[in-house]
Design an enzyme around this catalytic site. Structure first.
Site, mmCIF file in Angstrom:
data_model
loop_
_atom_site.group_PDB
_atom_site.id
_atom_site.type_symbol
_atom_site.label_atom_id
_atom_site.label_comp_id
_atom_site.label_asym_id
_atom_site.label_seq_id
_atom_site.Cartn_x
_atom_site.Cartn_y
_atom_site.Cartn_z
ATOM 1 N N GLY A 31 2.290 12.716 8.133
ATOM 2 C CA GLY A 31 2.499 12.991 6.941
ATOM 3 C C GLY A 31 3.117 11.852 5.986
ATOM 4 O O GLY A 31 3.389 10.659 6.269
ATOM 5 N N HIS A 37 -2.971 5.744 5.636
ATOM 6 C CA HIS A 37 -3.567 7.110 6.177
ATOM 7 C C HIS A 37 -4.852 7.199 5.466
ATOM 8 O O HIS A 37 -5.932 7.618 6.193
ATOM 9 C CB HIS A 37 -2.725 8.015 5.762
ATOM 10 C CG HIS A 37 -1.261 8.108 6.355
ATOM 11 N ND1 HIS A 37 -0.262 7.982 5.835
ATOM 12 C CD2 HIS A 37 -0.838 8.106 7.761
ATOM 13 C CE1 HIS A 37 0.975 7.859 6.551
ATOM 14 N NE2 HIS A 37 0.456 8.005 7.796
ATOM 15 N N SER A 185 3.751 1.974 4.742
ATOM 16 C CA SER A 185 4.551 2.951 5.899
ATOM 17 C C SER A 185 5.198 4.077 5.164
ATOM 18 O O SER A 185 5.773 3.716 3.958
ATOM 19 C CB SER A 185 5.577 2.044 6.523
ATOM 20 O OG SER A 185 6.301 2.695 7.481
ATOM 21 N N ARG A 187 7.976 5.163 5.906
ATOM 22 C CA ARG A 187 9.413 4.862 6.174
ATOM 23 C C ARG A 187 9.883 3.847 4.774
ATOM 24 O O ARG A 187 10.821 3.663 4.687
ATOM 25 C CB ARG A 187 9.889 4.287 7.229
ATOM 26 C CG ARG A 187 9.597 5.254 8.460
ATOM 27 C CD ARG A 187 10.343 4.597 9.909
ATOM 28 N NE ARG A 187 10.622 5.708 10.683
ATOM 29 C CZ ARG A 187 9.779 6.055 11.873
ATOM 30 N NH1 ARG A 187 8.627 5.295 11.818
ATOM 31 N NH2 ARG A 187 10.160 6.918 12.620
HETATM 32 P P1 AMP Z 1 2.097 8.020 11.157
HETATM 33 O O1 AMP Z 1 1.895 9.149 10.137
HETATM 34 O O2 AMP Z 1 2.998 6.867 10.715
HETATM 35 O O3 AMP Z 1 2.333 8.581 12.379
HETATM 36 O O4 AMP Z 1 0.658 7.175 11.119
HETATM 37 C C1 AMP Z 1 -0.646 7.905 11.568
HETATM 38 C C2 AMP Z 1 -1.601 6.980 11.510
HETATM 39 O O5 AMP Z 1 -1.761 5.926 10.476
HETATM 40 C C3 AMP Z 1 -1.446 5.670 12.708
HETATM 41 O O6 AMP Z 1 -2.714 5.721 13.573
HETATM 42 C C4 AMP Z 1 -0.937 4.911 11.945
HETATM 43 O O7 AMP Z 1 -1.240 3.562 12.909
HETATM 44 C C5 AMP Z 1 -1.820 4.613 10.960
HETATM 45 N N1 AMP Z 1 -1.190 4.014 9.875
HETATM 46 C C6 AMP Z 1 0.164 3.975 9.238
HETATM 47 N N2 AMP Z 1 0.355 3.120 8.426
HETATM 48 C C7 AMP Z 1 -0.789 2.250 8.407
HETATM 49 C C8 AMP Z 1 -1.241 1.006 7.635
HETATM 50 N N3 AMP Z 1 -0.431 0.356 6.588
HETATM 51 N N4 AMP Z 1 -2.507 0.819 7.749
HETATM 52 C C9 AMP Z 1 -3.439 1.391 8.532
HETATM 53 N N5 AMP Z 1 -2.981 2.277 9.294
HETATM 54 C C10 AMP Z 1 -1.615 2.919 9.134
#
Ligand code: AMP
Length: 281
Positions: A31, A37, A185, A187
């Site tokens: 999320g 995403h 990100s 974060r």
């Molecule tokens: P997370 O919500 O951070 O667990 O990310 C969920 C998915 O989104 C994971 O497969 C991540 O690698 C992908 N993701 C997160 N940040 C990026 C980004 N900047 N570019 C592409 N994919 C991303």
């Protein structure tokens, strides 16, 4: 868009969709959705009849001193993004629903996990593999979408899918970046204004490494030293690791050749950021 809260409901939906022979594209996330995403969701939308997005901050993949409690969350905003991206089902279970008791079985990742985030975050990839095993069973996707931003995670997930014979294809999506190069990100919001400016050093130092390799440098230690100096001279961030490894095997290299990953993690006060470049020489 239908919001699904329970495992039973999710299972019934997948069963019905399978019976109707619909193709299911699945995007697992924690999320606080951003452009990264969205890129995953857009690919899933193009390639499947049904798109399932999961939003679940998985406690199993956080270490005791990590940011589980303060991980950014905004379900109302995420819901709007999901509607805009034409998601069909938004799966958003509570922790008690996913783990009503401590799990009796968890998945242990053996390969590609003793380096990078695996060594810095013991147990992290076991938590990722365990939750994905549950989600893949519940959702039964034909394709699941992952970002190269978390390149070690994709490498681990490919191992999981292959070893456990999940009948699905992993689709990798390139890292989406801010205009100044910082990888998007969830974060990033935890950075102070000053840290946000400094954080561009992650991508700038990776780009320097790429340039040196393109110019012919083949010694991983030389490149790592350049990256380290550049980060230390331009930010207050503490380097967790800088590594150059074979990809996707994630093995140490005496000399840079074939397909490699340059990966780094830098700790700021309230956020640990990761980034990488995958290059083929
Ligand atoms: P997370 O919500 O951070 O667990 O990310 C969920 C998915 O989104 C994971 O497969 C991540 O690698 C992908 N993701 C997160 N940040 C990026 C980004 N900047 N570019 C592409 N994919 C991303």
């Amino acid at each position: 868009m239908i919001i699904v809260k329970t495992l039973a409901e999710m299972q019934n939906i997948s069963k019905k969709l399978k019976k109707e022979q619909k193709t299911i594209g699945f995007v697992p996330t924690m999320g606080f959705l951003h452009e990264g995403h969205k890129a995953l969701l857009q690919s899933a939308r193009k390639e499947n009849e049904i798109v399932v997005l999961s939003i679940f901050v998985n406690p199993l993949q956080f270490g005791p001193n990590e940011d589980l409690a303060t991980y950014p969350r905004d379900f109302q905003r995420d819901k709007q993004v999901a509607i805009e991206e034409k998601v069909d089902y938004l799966f958003h279970p509570d922790v008690d629903e996913m783990y009503p008791t401590a799990p009796s079985v968890t998945v242990k990742v053996n390969k590609r996990t003793d380096v990078l985030c695996g060594s810095a975050r013991p147990g992290h990839f076991d938590g990722v593999a365990t939750v994905l095993t549950k989600l893949f069973h519940l959702i039964q996707p034909d394709k699941a979408y992952f970002g190269n931003k978390d390149a070690q995670q994709v490498a681990v997930v490919e191992g999981l899918v292959s070893d456990f014979h999940f009948p699905l294809k992993i689709v990798r999506i390139d890292t989406v970046r801010e205009e100044d190069g910082l990888a998007k990100s969830s974060r990033n919001v935890k950075l102070s204004m000053d840290e946000r400016k400094q954080a561009t050093i992650l991508y700038r130092s990776l780009s320097l490494a790429e340039r040196k390799i393109t110019e012919g440098e083949r010694d991983p230690e030389e490149i790592k030293l350049l990256v380290k100096n550049m980060i230390n001279e331009n930010s207050d961030g503490i380097i967790d690791y800088i590594e150059i490894l074979s990809y996707p095997e994630l093995e140490k290299l005496a000399i840079i050749k074939n397909t490699i990953i340059i990966a780094l993690a830098v700790k700021f006060k309230h956020a640990r950021l990761i980034d990488n470049l995958i290059l083929t020489i």
